[in-house]
Design a protein around this motif. Structure first.
Motif, PDB file in Angstrom:
ATOM      1  N   GLY B  20       0.831  -1.208   0.000  1.00  0.00           N
ATOM      2  CA  GLY B  20       0.000   0.000   0.000  1.00  0.00           C
ATOM      3  C   GLY B  20       0.860   1.250   0.000  1.00  0.00           C
ATOM      4  N   ASP B  21       1.909   1.231   0.821  1.00  0.00           N
ATOM      5  CA  ASP B  21       2.796   2.395   0.914  1.00  0.00           C
ATOM      6  C   ASP B  21       3.483   2.678  -0.417  1.00  0.00           C
ATOM      7  N   VAL B  22       3.931   1.611  -1.083  1.00  0.00           N
ATOM      8  CA  VAL B  22       4.668   1.764  -2.333  1.00  0.00           C
ATOM      9  C   VAL B  22       3.750   2.287  -3.439  1.00  0.00           C
ATOM     10  N   LEU B  23       2.568   1.722  -3.515  1.00  0.00           N
ATOM     11  CA  LEU B  23       1.629   2.155  -4.563  1.00  0.00           C
ATOM     12  C   LEU B  23       1.221   3.617  -4.366  1.00  0.00           C
ATOM     13  N   VAL B  35       6.155   4.740 -12.837  1.00  0.00           N
ATOM     14  CA  VAL B  35       4.987   4.165 -12.156  1.00  0.00           C
ATOM     15  C   VAL B  35       5.208   2.665 -11.969  1.00  0.00           C
ATOM     16  N   LEU B  36       4.766   2.179 -10.835  1.00  0.00           N
ATOM     17  CA  LEU B  36       4.838   0.725 -10.582  1.00  0.00           C
ATOM     18  C   LEU B  36       3.435   0.151 -10.579  1.00  0.00           C
ATOM     19  N   TYR B  77      18.677   9.524 -14.369  1.00  0.00           N
ATOM     20  CA  TYR B  77      19.145   8.250 -14.952  1.00  0.00           C
ATOM     21  C   TYR B  77      18.169   7.098 -14.740  1.00  0.00           C
ATOM     22  N   LEU B  78      17.059   7.407 -14.123  1.00  0.00           N
ATOM     23  CA  LEU B  78      16.063   6.357 -13.872  1.00  0.00           C
ATOM     24  C   LEU B  78      14.944   6.477 -14.902  1.00  0.00           C
ATOM     25  N   GLU B  79      14.671   5.371 -15.589  1.00  0.00           N
ATOM     26  CA  GLU B  79      13.630   5.390 -16.621  1.00  0.00           C
ATOM     27  C   GLU B  79      12.594   4.308 -16.314  1.00  0.00           C
ATOM     28  N   GLN B  80      11.431   4.504 -16.874  1.00  0.00           N
ATOM     29  CA  GLN B  80      10.341   3.560 -16.627  1.00  0.00           C
ATOM     30  C   GLN B  80      10.733   2.133 -17.030  1.00  0.00           C
ATOM     31  N   GLN B  85      13.555  -3.002 -12.139  1.00  0.00           N
ATOM     32  CA  GLN B  85      14.829  -3.723 -12.000  1.00  0.00           C
ATOM     33  C   GLN B  85      15.830  -2.914 -11.166  1.00  0.00           C
ATOM     34  N   THR B  86      15.867  -1.611 -11.422  1.00  0.00           N
ATOM     35  CA  THR B  86      16.806  -0.753 -10.681  1.00  0.00           C
ATOM     36  C   THR B  86      16.446  -0.738  -9.187  1.00  0.00           C
ATOM     37  N   LEU B  87      15.157  -0.591  -8.906  1.00  0.00           N
ATOM     38  CA  LEU B  87      14.752  -0.579  -7.491  1.00  0.00           C
ATOM     39  C   LEU B  87      15.099  -1.909  -6.813  1.00  0.00           C
ATOM     40  N   ALA B  88      14.919  -3.004  -7.560  1.00  0.00           N
ATOM     41  CA  ALA B  88      15.243  -4.320  -6.998  1.00  0.00           C
ATOM     42  C   ALA B  88      16.726  -4.396  -6.638  1.00  0.00           C
TER      43      ALA B  88
END
Lengths: 276, 152
Positions: B20-23, B35-36, B77-80, B85-88
């Motif tokens: 819930g927090d992440v969304l 967006v995730l 440098y962060l793209e959709q 993958q980057t967050l992981a």
């Protein structure tokens, strides 16, 4: 916590598990306090130690209450009460430690002297708020009898109480005679982690039981063991109390009823063939 | 059984809360085109749990995922296409450096150092994983003090 303890936790009845789960908010609060708002995770071992500390405090406050009564009480409240109790016990133990230091016998025993120094470090390191169950010092000096299964400040308090009693007994003899006896009975004893009470008790009680002056430790040699064993072995269990009363009087030692078990235990061990 | 398992909230409950927090952070990250979806968020929450356990740690809060999104979402440098993958990998890096630091770094401090390093090396996670904690700290310090990024 031991493997057996883990298994017993796994088999805890639901009521007891639910009771334990009431500690959750207090554990999370403890973790946050300990982490000082810097993090929201801790190494599992550290978290387990925080919990062990809380359980130690809960047990301290619970005392001898029966389980049924305990389950009706709030464990988080018991934890806070136990934490306060450990702080009070620290103060009691500090006073006892000061008295032990003031009355300590003169001995070249490394473990005796080093353990006393280490107990001083215990008070500097002990953390009653987060790790109340820990004993943050190295104590190599063994006391007579069964070691208590306690933890934290309870262990230190008990250890100091027993140390003080043994020290009081050892102080009945002159340092020169006592040290000469130990050197003769256990060559190199000063460098070994050995208790001083039992060999001195054996020799003094042996002399007394054989009708000699219990203070004349300097004259004792291993050649006297057979005579001492015979004299002490001839005592019946129901004569122990009377024998010890006369023994204390001969030494000028005052022993409270609660302190008697140290000497009774030493006599029993000798009768079971354990001299020291 | 570890008494912690009896007392601490179970992972499933914690994951639901974290999801819930992440969304909820999508509203912020969407401003930067990130967006995730629920499936991705759930996978990341599970990855966070796995990284936490792998590092031998126990969580008593929300975990670093929300803070990582908050700290990194405005990175150029962060793209959709590589967001999840980057967050992981950032989660893995977070717990790796957290263990390395011996509890000497606050979570926020570490995440800030990681972000500085990430941007200095144009979003290269290889550089981040290839560096040491000391180097990471030195880099953050020099960068904060206005110095140039050190060559690795």
């Amino acid at each position: 916590m031991s493997g057996a303890a883990h298994e017993s936790l796994a088999s805890l009845p639901q009521a007891q598990r639910a009771w334990l789960q009431k500690l959750r908010p207090a554990l999370l609060a403890q973790a946050r306090l300990y982490a000082n708002a810097d993090t929201d995770s801790l190494p599992a071992e550290q978290m387990a130690e925080l919990l062990q500390s809380m359980l130690f405090c809960v047990a301290l406050a619970a005392g001898e209450r029966p389980l049924e009564q305990l389950l009706g009480l709030d464990p988080a409240t018991l934890f806070k009460a136990g934490q306060q109790q450990s702080l009070a016990l620290v103060e009691d133990a500090k006073e006892l430690y000061a008295r032990v230091l003031a009355a300590r016998i003169e001995t070249p025993s490394y473990s005796f002297n080093d353990t006393l120094r280490e107990i001083g470090l215990f008070f500097a390191r002990y953390d009653a708020y987060f790790f109340a169950h820990q004993i943050p010092c190295m104590m190599t000096y063994p006391l007579a009898g069964r070691a208590p299964g306690s933890q934290g400040i309870v262990f230190i308090g008990d250890y100091l109480w027993r140390f003080a009693l043994e020290n009081r007994f050892l102080a009945c003899f002159g340092a020169a005679r006592r040290n000469a006896l130990l050197a003769r009975l256990i060559p190199g004893y000063a460098e070994l982690p050995l208790g001083l009470f039992e060999p001195v008790f054996y020799a003094a009680a042996g002399l007394f039981a054989a009708g000699q002056n219990a203070h004349r430790l300097g004259d004792v040699s291993p050649g006297d063991f057979a005579r001492f064993d015979a004299a002490l072995g001839a005592l019946h269990a129901d004569e122990f109390g009377d024998f010890l009363s006369r023994f204390y009087a001969a030494l000028g030692l005052e022993v409270l009823p609660s302190e008697q078990r140290l000497f009774l235990g030493a006599l029993r061990r000798i009768q079971n063939g354990i001299r020291f | 059984m570890d008494p912690l398992d009896i007392i601490l909230p179970d992972a499933e409950r914690r994951q639901l809360q974290a999801l819930g927090d992440v969304l909820a952070l999508n509203e912020l990250s969407a401003q930067f085109g990130l967006v995730l979806g629920e499936t991705e968020a759930l996978a990341l929450v599970a990855r966070g749990e796995s990284a936490l356990r792998g590092a031998g740690r126990v969580s008593f809060g929300e975990g670093p995922l929300r803070a990582l999104i908050f700290a990194f979402c405005d990175s150029p440098y962060l793209e959709q296409k590589n967001y999840e993958q980057t967050l992981a990998e950032l989660l893995d890096a977070f717990y790796y450096f957290k263990s390395e630091s011996g509890e000497s770094l606050a979570d926020d401090e570490l995440i800030s150092m990681m972000r500085t390093f990430y941007d200095a090396y144009e979003g290269s996670l290889d550089h981040l994983f290839g560096t040491s904690l000391e180097e990471l700290a030195r880099h953050a310090r020099e960068n904060r003090d206005g110095g140039a990024a050190p060559a690795l």
